[in-house]
Structure formats: structure tokens, C-alpha cells
Design an enzyme around this catalytic site. Structure first.
Site, PDB file in Angstrom:
ATOM      1  N   HIS A 105       0.794  -1.229   0.000  1.00 30.85           N
ATOM      2  CA  HIS A 105       0.000   0.000   0.000  1.00 30.85           C
ATOM      3  C   HIS A 105       0.825   1.278   0.000  1.00 30.85           C
ATOM      4  O   HIS A 105       0.257   2.371  -0.074  1.00 30.85           O
ATOM      5  CB  HIS A 105      -0.921   0.012   1.229  1.00 30.85           C
ATOM      6  CG  HIS A 105      -1.852  -1.156   1.291  1.00 30.85           C
ATOM      7  ND1 HIS A 105      -2.916  -1.322   0.418  1.00 30.85           N
ATOM      8  CD2 HIS A 105      -1.881  -2.242   2.118  1.00 30.85           C
ATOM      9  CE1 HIS A 105      -3.571  -2.432   0.717  1.00 30.85           C
ATOM     10  NE2 HIS A 105      -2.953  -3.021   1.736  1.00 30.85           N
ATOM     11  N   CYS A 138      -5.057  -9.523   5.232  1.00 28.85           N
ATOM     12  CA  CYS A 138      -3.787  -9.095   4.636  1.00 28.85           C
ATOM     13  C   CYS A 138      -2.600  -9.726   5.358  1.00 28.85           C
ATOM     14  O   CYS A 138      -1.636 -10.172   4.732  1.00 28.85           O
ATOM     15  CB  CYS A 138      -3.662  -7.569   4.693  1.00 28.85           C
ATOM     16  SG  CYS A 138      -4.691  -6.706   3.479  1.00 28.85           S
ATOM     17  N   CYS A 246     -21.083  -2.735  26.729  1.00 25.11           N
ATOM     18  CA  CYS A 246     -22.470  -2.281  26.852  1.00 25.11           C
ATOM     19  C   CYS A 246     -23.401  -3.440  27.195  1.00 25.11           C
ATOM     20  O   CYS A 246     -24.256  -3.323  28.077  1.00 25.11           O
ATOM     21  CB  CYS A 246     -22.925  -1.611  25.557  1.00 25.11           C
ATOM     22  SG  CYS A 246     -22.385   0.096  25.366  1.00 25.11           S
TER      23      CYS A 246
END
Length: 285
Positions: A105, A138, A246
Site C-alpha cells: 500500500h 492481509c 455495553c
């Protein structure tokens, strides 16, 4: 000996007492600009699929001035310490292939816009993938490296780095086509009551946002700011870690980070923030 009826009554009264102590306060009108240059959209018209909310707000708008200020300058934002650490990892080769993230990248700036569209449908894999899932794909298939723990420090740091180059861009998560069934599952979870307190995500973040409960100011629960540095635990927190916390707080058995349930919930909740800016890494209570 307590009967089931008395136990339910006790739990109900406890939950009611919490809300009885709540005081109402709307989100403030402050504007978020990071480093005096990155302008954030913190208020937008609710997406069409939201039936009960007309306007969506970033969680930043519900925080105190002091907490807001910490996010407005990267020099003050503690989360940037872990972003810098991830930037070094980005350039470091790992695994049997001798590749780093940069090998494929190049600069992390090439990731601009990526955070804004995740979770997203992956055609080759035939599933909705979160950014964490794609990072591990990846690592395993391009680098020959071991996958990171889904909500571990290395992963959360890397997601924060990737998120940071998309700050200011509007969230634009797709929920149609093959992703729709996963989105529907996430919506069902959002409105499901969990635990002894029998609370759903919607009870707090749709029905009660703006209330002060136990000294905290309830937001709409938007996740455009994740990963988030929380003052409560002084570290970066991932989306699924917050979901887990939560549900645990409702006194229920919770799902695991990276589980299909939380992937679906993330897709749905992310779509509720479509139109708000990517803020991660943000600062919250």
C-alpha cells in the site's frame, strides 16, 4: 426466599431509579475542527432508514468542553501515541513473505477514504467484513504473518492509524445488495433487550440520548469516532470492545469481539452515522 416476580420487580425498580436521576441536556453547538484544519461534520440529517431520529450527532457534541478540547489537537490527543506506534508497524516487515503493509500500500495516506466505507461487503469472501477482518486477511494471505487478536492493542492501533487519514470524510457505509441481510440482523440486535436490566442499544442511544445518567451524558452511540481513547480506562478502545461492555452492563452474557453478531451490529450502527465525519481516533469519557 425471593420469588422470580420480586426479583424482576427489584431489577425494574433499580433501572427505573437510574433513569429517575437523569437530567436532560441537548448536544451543544460547538464545532469540531482538528489541528485548526480538519473540519468535522458533527450534525447531519438522519439517514432515510432511521425512522425515529431526524438528526444525528457525533458523540463529541455530548462531551464537556474540557474533553472536547483534547480531541481538537493531535498534540493533546493521547490516542496519537498509539497511532505513531502503528505507523512504525506499517513500515515493518512481518511474516514468511517478508512484506510490510507499506510493501503493498506504500504510504498510509493511500488508505484515505477506507475507514469511511467499512464495514463493507467483500465479494470474494462472500461476507461483510470489518476493517479488522480485512487487516487480518492481509496479514495472513499477503504477509504470511499470524493474525492479530481482534480487539488487541496491535489491531486497535492499526485501525486508529488507518482511520486517522480519513478524518473529516463522511461515513458512507453501504447497506443494500448482499450486505442487506447482515444489516437486518444488526438492526434486530440493536432493538433486542438484553440481560437482567432488559435494555437494548436503542433504549439508551435512541430513546434517552441527551440525558445525564450517573454523571455521564448519553450520546446517540455513534461509532464514527472509533477507535476511541476513553478517559475512563486511559487507552484506545475498539468498537467491539465497547459493544461487549455495553451488553455486559445489562447483566447479560455478551458476544465475542469479531463474532458474526457484532459484525452485523457494527454494520447497522455504522450506517446510523452515515453523513457524519470519520473522527477516529476520538476522545470520549
Amino acid at each position: 426466599m425471593r420469588t422470580k416476580t420480586s426479583m424482576r420487580l427489584g431489577v425494574g425498580l433499580a433501572a427505573a431509579s437510574v433513569f429517575a436521576m437523569a437530567a436532560c441536556a441537548d448536544p451543544d453547538d460547538d464545532q469540531l475542527v482538528v489541528n485548526e484544519e480538519i473540519e468535522m461534520i458533527t450534525e447531519a440529517a438522519a439517514p432515510d432508514h432511521m425512522e425515529r431520529v431526524r438528526t444525528i450527532y457525533s458523540g463529541w457534541r455530548f462531551r464537556s468542553d474540557e474533553t472536547q478540547a483534547v480531541q481538537m489537537d493531535d498534540f493533546d490527543n493521547p490516542a496519537m501515541i498509539w497511532v505513531d506506534a502503528a505507523a512504525e508497524v506499517w513500515e515493518t516487515a512481518d511474516g514468511t513473505e517478508g512484506n510490510s503493509c507499506a510493501s503493498c500500500h506504500e504510504s498510509v495516506d493511500s488508505m484515505e477514504g477506507v475507514r469511511a466505507v467499512y464495514p463493507k461487503w467483500n465479494e470474494a469472501a462472500g461476507e461483510v467484513r470489518t476493517l479488522e477482518m480485512q487487516v487480518n486477511d492481509c496479514r495472513e494471505n499477503q504477509m504470511g504473518a499470524e493474525p492479530w487478536k481482534y480487539d488487541g492493542g496491535d489491531m486497535t492501533n492499526m485501525v486508529a492509524l488507518i482511520s486517522s487519514v480519513s478524518r473529516g470524510l463522511p461515513v458512507n457505509v453501504a447497506i443494500d445488495g448482499p450486505a442487506q441481510s447482515t444489516w437486518e440482523q444488526g438492526k434486530d440486535l440493536y432493538y433486542t433487550r438484553f440481560g437482567q436490566l432488559e435494555l437494548s442499544c436503542a433504549n439508551c442511544h435512541e430513546d434517552s440520548y441527551g440525558l445525564h445518567i450517573r454523571s455521564d451524558h448519553l450520546s446517540q452511540g455513534q461509532i464514527n469516532g472509533f477507535p476511541t481513547y476513553r478517559l475512563k480506562n486511559t487507552k484506545l478502545n475498539s468498537v467491539h470492545s465497547r459493544f461487549k461492555g455495553c451488553i455486559r452492563d445489562t447483566r447479560a452474557h455478551t458476544f465475542a469481539p469479531g463474532s458474526p453478531e457484532f459484525v452485523a451490529l457494527e454494520l447497522y450502527v455504522a450506517s446510523r452515522g452515515n453523513g457524519l465525519s470519520v473522527e477516529g481516533p476520538s476522545v470520549r469519557n
